[in-house]
Design a protein around this motif. Structure first.
Motif, mmCIF file in Angstrom:
data_model
loop_
_atom_site.group_PDB
_atom_site.id
_atom_site.type_symbol
_atom_site.label_atom_id
_atom_site.label_comp_id
_atom_site.label_asym_id
_atom_site.label_seq_id
_atom_site.Cartn_x
_atom_site.Cartn_y
_atom_site.Cartn_z
ATOM 1 N N UNK A 1 -11.272 -2.264 -20.988
ATOM 2 C CA UNK A 1 -10.620 -1.981 -19.704
ATOM 3 C C UNK A 1 -9.746 -3.156 -19.261
ATOM 4 N N UNK A 2 -10.177 -4.379 -19.586
ATOM 5 C CA UNK A 2 -9.397 -5.544 -19.165
ATOM 6 C C UNK A 2 -8.002 -5.559 -19.782
ATOM 7 N N UNK A 3 -7.897 -5.061 -21.029
ATOM 8 C CA UNK A 3 -6.581 -5.043 -21.666
ATOM 9 C C UNK A 3 -5.652 -4.087 -20.931
ATOM 10 N N UNK A 4 -6.218 -2.965 -20.500
ATOM 11 C CA UNK A 4 -5.412 -2.005 -19.747
ATOM 12 C C UNK A 4 -5.038 -2.605 -18.392
ATOM 13 N N UNK A 5 -6.017 -3.242 -17.763
ATOM 14 C CA UNK A 5 -5.726 -3.889 -16.475
ATOM 15 C C UNK A 5 -4.645 -4.939 -16.644
ATOM 16 N N UNK A 6 -4.734 -5.708 -17.722
ATOM 17 C CA UNK A 6 -3.732 -6.741 -17.952
ATOM 18 C C UNK A 6 -2.352 -6.108 -18.052
ATOM 19 N N UNK A 7 -2.256 -5.047 -18.855
ATOM 20 C CA UNK A 7 -0.963 -4.388 -19.016
ATOM 21 C C UNK A 7 -0.455 -3.887 -17.664
ATOM 22 N N UNK A 8 -1.345 -3.285 -16.883
ATOM 23 C CA UNK A 8 -0.945 -2.808 -15.558
ATOM 24 C C UNK A 8 -0.490 -3.957 -14.675
ATOM 25 N N UNK A 9 -1.259 -5.044 -14.729
ATOM 26 C CA UNK A 9 -0.945 -6.181 -13.859
ATOM 27 C C UNK A 9 0.431 -6.758 -14.180
ATOM 28 N N UNK A 10 0.848 -6.639 -15.450
ATOM 29 C CA UNK A 10 2.177 -7.128 -15.824
ATOM 30 C C UNK A 10 3.255 -6.073 -15.597
ATOM 31 N N UNK A 11 2.849 -4.921 -15.038
ATOM 32 C CA UNK A 11 3.826 -3.892 -14.713
ATOM 33 C C UNK A 11 4.234 -3.019 -15.880
ATOM 34 N N UNK A 12 3.286 -2.687 -16.760
ATOM 35 C CA UNK A 12 3.602 -1.822 -17.897
ATOM 36 C C UNK A 12 3.734 -0.366 -17.455
ATOM 37 N N UNK B 1 0.845 -1.200 0.000
ATOM 38 C CA UNK B 1 0.000 0.000 0.000
ATOM 39 C C UNK B 1 0.879 1.248 0.000
ATOM 40 N N UNK B 2 2.080 1.104 0.553
ATOM 41 C CA UNK B 2 2.943 2.276 0.704
ATOM 42 C C UNK B 2 3.863 2.512 -0.501
ATOM 43 N N UNK B 3 3.852 1.617 -1.472
ATOM 44 C CA UNK B 3 4.792 1.761 -2.587
ATOM 45 C C UNK B 3 4.420 2.918 -3.513
ATOM 46 N N UNK B 4 5.440 3.625 -4.021
ATOM 47 C CA UNK B 4 5.208 4.653 -5.038
ATOM 48 C C UNK B 4 4.976 3.994 -6.392
ATOM 49 N N UNK B 5 4.568 4.796 -7.381
ATOM 50 C CA UNK B 5 4.216 4.242 -8.688
ATOM 51 C C UNK B 5 5.320 3.357 -9.273
ATOM 52 N N UNK B 6 6.535 3.883 -9.223
ATOM 53 C CA UNK B 6 7.627 3.173 -9.868
ATOM 54 C C UNK B 6 7.974 1.878 -9.129
ATOM 55 N N UNK B 7 8.014 1.992 -7.795
ATOM 56 C CA UNK B 7 8.292 0.795 -6.991
ATOM 57 C C UNK B 7 7.199 -0.239 -7.187
ATOM 58 N N UNK B 8 5.965 0.261 -7.269
ATOM 59 C CA UNK B 8 4.828 -0.645 -7.445
ATOM 60 C C UNK B 8 4.986 -1.437 -8.740
ATOM 61 N N UNK B 9 5.397 -0.718 -9.795
ATOM 62 C CA UNK B 9 5.557 -1.369 -11.090
ATOM 63 C C UNK B 9 6.611 -2.474 -10.995
#
Ligand SMILES: Nc1ncnc2c1ncn2[C@@H]1O[C@H](COP(=O)(O)OP(=O)(O)OP(=O)(O)O)[C@@H](O)[C@H]1O
Ligand SMILES: [Mg+2]
Lengths: 411, 279
Positions: free
Chosen positions: B179-190, A93-101
């Motif tokens: 939205x799921x495609x965006x979520x997927x990309x986010x979930x993989x750390x894009x 919950x405390x991570x910044x955007x970059x760390x979160x990524x």
């Protein structure tokens, strides 16, 4: 037990100024009141639980109960309103955007979605490479890995197909391969098999179990289907109105539903798929030893009022089964022989299952044998217990009764 | 009805005068850039023997739209050459291509921005409505005010007229990415730019290409009108036909405009279909 995820007092409220809703919840107002009064939607309220490394943990509940929201809090696709989420000890919950990524990349195998969420403009291979590509993995390395995963999920030969050319089940294999190609611990699956027709769905569940045995990920699986939950889950959390109402193994939940909400779920389900040999077996009252004389064995059988007896050695290694009638015949024919020994062919091979064998499979094997009990053994063929016909019937009729109850309720 | 007249025209000419004199260097630079582009494009294409250029166009049409349209293009272009309008067609084509390049350079980023920021979207929406409801030849006026007569204001007017559909459809296309495609990309750390380049733009491509197609069609119609301020090309022949009441000549030029329009339409629509065929 090594724990990988721990969630403490987690809340997710959708809408502006969400803290008001937490106050209201503490005062005991309901989800609906809060929606009407403050225009705030309760996604998840005051949830605490932990997940062990390597287990398959299922979130289960009706539509709108907050399963997806809870799952998306855990990789922070949703920002928690309040609470802690510790993953491998880090409060994410405390991570910044970059760390979160970075954290997502190294901890999560992305996510597997109900509608697959694979990219229409990419081939199967390119889709499976996606996660690795985002991490900047070299082309050759990621392609090798992707090809390997594609083989694992049984999509060989489709590397250059586009998603539109594949069936739903195949598309979801792509989704699964894309996740598994990423070297990370936690696999999130949201209704991953719900869009597939029942046969394919079953098949995918079995394959997931098989893959999981090899890959040993920690899986957080969301479903609204109890059958699926019980098939896949080491433990299941049942959700209602954003809260977890019960956590436990399938047997625990069936045996002791926490409330009427859970009971309603459990009653709908086919018990034979959930109950295992272990849950209905009985302790073995008496066994014959291989060295016992025929008359001793017959006495043991008569004493217990059985129609036969299991043979096991001093280490409880199962050796076979002796049918009382056959033994009695044998003794009668050799009545003058004082030192009568047991003839080898009197010992037959009983039906053997392990305590994890589901009841429906026990039933199948049961039909094959005319007589005798089903022996339950552990991994090293040591006798654990026995299933007698009566117990199976009892478990069955229990299922039939609940089924007829629900039918009554319908009419 | 009123004892006075609100001096709208004075305000505008004062404003334009101010801008032109204050930023003359900027206008000059832009002017020469546009001129450079159109001129080189035109000279380049005219340097080729007509048959060679025709072959290239027909080949592209064949690739993008199939052999029927390619056959049509071949006959259309041969006809154009035969009736002596080849140079005019090449000139019009250069104007359209240049204007469309500018449209893409400006329109794509604006469309992407509108898709990502609701406030920018809310701001730009009425502006686009305004731009699209304005009668086409009204655009000639500010273009002339800033750039005088000739080919440059023609391109500028065309650019302004053809810009809205690309912004709109880019915006729409990106917003329609599931939205799921965006979520997927986010979930993989894009990262944001990975999401944009690997998910949003490619998935929105069919819609964006529809925007390109629409803006090229609008651009072509505007380029013809822009002959009124001396932009040259096929429009000039149409205009001459009208002014001298030479029905046949005007009609011939009009016909060639239609031929060019059909070819350009099918090529860009073909692009759209190509990016569409997998979804
Ligand atoms: N982005 C959002 N904005 C507002 N409310 C939301 C949002 N996402 C979910 N909700 C609400 O939160 C509650 C829980 O939704 P969630 O999607 O987690 O349920 P679910 O258990 O996954 O249901 P389903 O089986 O339908 O997927 C619902 O009341 C839903 O309307
Ligand atoms: Mg859901």
């Amino acid at each position: 037990m090594d724990e990988i995820i721990r969630v403490k007092n987690l809340y997710k409220i959708f809408g502006d100024r969400p803290l008001k809703a937490i106050e209201a919840l503490k005062k005991g107002e309901s989800k609906n009141d809060i929606l009407k009064r403050y225009k705030l939607v309760i996604g998840v309220q005051d949830v605490s639980f932990s997940i062990r490394r390597g287990e398959t943990f299922v979130l289960m509940g009706l539509s709108g109960s907050g399963k997806s929201t809870l799952q998306r809090l855990i990789n922070r696709l949703h920002q928690p309103t309040r609470g802690e989420i510790l993953i491998n000890g880090t409060d994410i919950v405390k991570l910044g955007q970059k760390e979160l990524r970075e954290f997502r990349r190294k901890t999560f195998c992305g996510m597997v979605f109900q509608n697959f969420a694979i990219l229409p403009h990419r081939t199967v291979l390119e889709n499976v490479e996606f996660g690795l590509e985002l991490q900047g993995v070299e082309r050759e390395v990621r392609e090798n890995k992707a090809r390997k995963m594609i083989r694992q999920v049984g999509l060989e030969g489709n590397e250059n197909s586009y998603p539109s050319q594949l069936s739903g089940g195949m598309q979801q294999r792509v989704g699964l391969a894309r996740s598994l190609a990423v070297d990370a611990d936690i696999l999130l699956m949201d209704e991953a098999f719900s869009a597939l027709d029942p046969l394919i769905r079953r098949q995918m569940q079995d394959e997931l179990i098989e893959l999981q045995a090899k890959m040993k990920k920690t899986i957080l699986f969301v479903t609204h289907d109890l059958d699926e939950a019980f098939r896949l889950g080491d433990r299941i959390a049942i959700m209602k109105d954003g809260q977890i109402v019960q956590i436990g193994t399938a047997e625990e939940i069936i045996a002791k539903p926490a409330d009427d909400y859970v009971r309603a779920f459990v009653e709908d389900m086919d018990r034979t798929a959930v109950l295992t040999a272990g849950t209905i077996m009985q302790p073995v009252r008496e066994t014959a030893f291989p060295a016992d004389g025929p008359r001793t064995i017959l006495r043991k059988i008569r004493r217990n009022g059985l129609s036969g007896i299991l043979v096991a050695d001093a280490n409880r290694q199962l050796k076979g089964y002796i049918i009382a009638d056959h033994l009695a015949d044998y003794i009668r024919k050799h009545s003058e022989d004082k030192d009568l020994t047991l003839r080898k062919d009197l010992i037959s091979q009983p039906t053997v299952v392990t305590s994890e064998t589901p009841l429906n499979e026990v039933l199948k094997s049961y039909k094959d044998v005319q007589y005798g009990p089903v022996a339950v053994v552990d991994g090293r063929n040591r006798l654990q217990g026995v299933i007698v016909r009566g117990a199976v019937i009892a478990a069955l009729s229990e299922g039939a009764r609940t089924e007829s109850n629900t039918n009554d309720a319908d009419t | 009805m009123f004892p006075f007249r609100i001096p709208v025209r004075d305000w505008i000419s004062k404003g334009v005068d101010y801008l032109v004199s204050e930023y003359s260097a900027l206008f000059d630079a832009f002017s020469s850039l546009v001129y450079f582009l159109v001129d080189h494009l035109k000279e380049g294409m005219l340097a080729l023997p007509p048959l060679a250029l025709m072959a290239i166009i027909v080949l592209i049409t064949w690739k993008m739209a199939g052999w029927r349209v390619a056959l049509f293009a071949l006959f259309g272009l041969l006809l154009t050459e035969n009736i002596g309008l080849w140079d005019a067609l090449v000139e019009t084509l250069s104007l359209v291509i240049t204007a469309e390049l500018l449209v893409m350079v400006v329109g794509l980023p604006l469309g992407i921005m509108a898709a990502r920021r609701d406030r920018f979207d809310a701001f730009i929406r009425p502006v686009l409505d305004f731009m699209q409801t304005m009668p086409a030849f009204v655009y000639l006026i500010p273009a002339v005010m800033f750039f005088g007569l000739g080919l440059v204001p023609g391109v500028v007017a065309t650019f302004v007229f053809a810009l809205p559909p690309l912004i709109r459809l880019t915006n729409l296309g990106i917003r329609q990415v599931p939205a799921e495609l965006i979520e997927a990309a986010d979930a993989f750390g894009a990262t944001n730019s990975q999401k944009l380049l690997k998910v949003q733009i490619p998935v929105a491509m069919p819609t964006i290409m529809a925007g390109v197609n629409q803006s090229i069609m609008l651009g072509l119609s505007m380029v013809v009108i822009a002959a009124m301020i001396g932009a040259g090309g096929l429009g000039e022949d149409v205009l001459r036909g009208i002014q001298r009441l030479q029905v046949g000549q005007g009609f011939e030029a009009g016909l060639v405009v239609v031929i060019l329009a059909i070819i350009l339409d099918r090529i860009t629509a073909g692009f759209g279909n190509k990016s569409n065929q997998h979804s």
